[in-house]
Design a protein around this motif. Sequence first.
Motif, mmCIF file in Angstrom:
data_model
loop_
_atom_site.group_PDB
_atom_site.id
_atom_site.type_symbol
_atom_site.label_atom_id
_atom_site.label_comp_id
_atom_site.label_asym_id
_atom_site.label_seq_id
_atom_site.Cartn_x
_atom_site.Cartn_y
_atom_site.Cartn_z
ATOM 1 N N SER A 14 0.837 -1.192 0.000
ATOM 2 C CA SER A 14 0.000 0.000 0.000
ATOM 3 C C SER A 14 0.876 1.247 0.000
ATOM 4 N N GLY A 15 0.561 2.178 -0.872
ATOM 5 C CA GLY A 15 1.321 3.410 -0.972
ATOM 6 C C GLY A 15 2.340 3.406 -2.091
ATOM 7 N N ASP A 16 2.690 2.221 -2.626
ATOM 8 C CA ASP A 16 3.622 2.155 -3.747
ATOM 9 C C ASP A 16 2.963 2.719 -5.002
ATOM 10 N N VAL A 17 3.740 3.429 -5.799
ATOM 11 C CA VAL A 17 3.243 3.998 -7.054
ATOM 12 C C VAL A 17 3.721 3.099 -8.193
ATOM 13 N N VAL A 18 2.759 2.483 -8.886
ATOM 14 C CA VAL A 18 3.060 1.583 -10.001
ATOM 15 C C VAL A 18 2.710 2.295 -11.299
ATOM 16 N N THR A 19 3.673 2.330 -12.242
ATOM 17 C CA THR A 19 3.408 2.950 -13.535
ATOM 18 C C THR A 19 3.653 1.947 -14.655
ATOM 19 N N LEU A 20 2.817 2.013 -15.666
ATOM 20 C CA LEU A 20 2.952 1.204 -16.879
ATOM 21 C C LEU A 20 3.046 2.174 -18.040
ATOM 22 N N ASP A 21 4.156 2.160 -18.739
ATOM 23 C CA ASP A 21 4.402 3.090 -19.849
ATOM 24 C C ASP A 21 4.215 4.544 -19.410
ATOM 25 N N GLY A 22 4.635 4.849 -18.178
ATOM 26 C CA GLY A 22 4.563 6.217 -17.666
ATOM 27 C C GLY A 22 3.215 6.625 -17.111
ATOM 28 N N VAL A 23 2.211 5.742 -17.182
ATOM 29 C CA VAL A 23 0.872 6.048 -16.679
ATOM 30 C C VAL A 23 0.698 5.387 -15.309
ATOM 31 N N VAL A 24 0.307 6.181 -14.310
ATOM 32 C CA VAL A 24 0.117 5.651 -12.963
ATOM 33 C C VAL A 24 -1.103 4.737 -12.943
ATOM 34 N N LEU A 25 -0.925 3.537 -12.375
ATOM 35 C CA LEU A 25 -2.015 2.572 -12.264
ATOM 36 C C LEU A 25 -2.665 2.689 -10.897
ATOM 37 N N ASP A 26 -3.986 2.660 -10.866
ATOM 38 C CA ASP A 26 -4.724 2.680 -9.608
ATOM 39 C C ASP A 26 -4.943 1.228 -9.187
ATOM 40 N N TRP A 27 -3.911 0.602 -8.686
ATOM 41 C CA TRP A 27 -3.919 -0.840 -8.415
ATOM 42 C C TRP A 27 -4.498 -1.200 -7.053
ATOM 43 N N GLU A 28 -4.479 -0.300 -6.078
ATOM 44 C CA GLU A 28 -4.870 -0.662 -4.717
ATOM 45 C C GLU A 28 -6.337 -1.096 -4.571
ATOM 46 N N PRO A 29 -7.308 -0.407 -5.199
ATOM 47 C CA PRO A 29 -8.694 -0.895 -5.085
ATOM 48 C C PRO A 29 -8.860 -2.299 -5.659
ATOM 49 N N PHE A 30 -8.177 -2.587 -6.777
ATOM 50 C CA PHE A 30 -8.256 -3.920 -7.377
ATOM 51 C C PHE A 30 -7.674 -4.964 -6.431
ATOM 52 N N ALA A 31 -6.522 -4.664 -5.846
ATOM 53 C CA ALA A 31 -5.878 -5.608 -4.925
ATOM 54 C C ALA A 31 -6.755 -5.850 -3.700
ATOM 55 N N ALA A 32 -7.356 -4.805 -3.168
ATOM 56 C CA ALA A 32 -8.224 -4.948 -1.996
ATOM 57 C C ALA A 32 -9.445 -5.793 -2.336
ATOM 58 N N ALA A 33 -10.026 -5.576 -3.520
ATOM 59 C CA ALA A 33 -11.190 -6.357 -3.935
ATOM 60 C C ALA A 33 -10.827 -7.821 -4.121
ATOM 61 N N THR A 34 -9.664 -8.076 -4.685
ATOM 62 C CA THR A 34 -9.203 -9.443 -4.887
ATOM 63 C C THR A 34 -8.979 -10.135 -3.552
ATOM 64 N N GLU A 35 -8.361 -9.410 -2.620
ATOM 65 C CA GLU A 35 -8.078 -9.971 -1.301
ATOM 66 C C GLU A 35 -9.371 -10.321 -0.570
ATOM 67 N N SER A 36 -10.361 -9.434 -0.608
ATOM 68 C CA SER A 36 -11.607 -9.715 0.104
ATOM 69 C C SER A 36 -12.398 -10.828 -0.585
ATOM 70 N N ALA A 37 -12.224 -10.955 -1.905
ATOM 71 C CA ALA A 37 -12.937 -12.011 -2.629
ATOM 72 C C ALA A 37 -12.450 -13.398 -2.227
#
Length: 88
Positions: free
Chosen positions: A41-64
């Motif tokens: 949490s808090g890490d900034v992930v970029t793909l081709d220079g575009v910041v990815l909003d990965w944390e909501p996806f990871a949280a949803a996956t974890e709760s699933a």
Amino acid sequence: AGFRLVRCMPQLRRREADEAVSAGRVRVNGTLVKPSTRVRSGDVVTLDGVVLDWEPFAAATESAIGAENGFVYLKYNKPRGVTCTMEA
């Protein structure tokens, strides 16, 4: 622990994510990384220079999968007649 980096890119298939990381298209906090990198949490992930909003996806996956406490419990029922041992 964190999440494997390639699991934090839902727009890509796992193999595509591995290839993107290996090709140097993905950075975490501005640093080139390996596909096995774990993000927290808090890490900034970029793909081709575009910041990815990965944390909501990871949280949803974890709760699933029911891993809110960091653990996933699996139940295995051994069939009759199967012997389990640690002896060689």
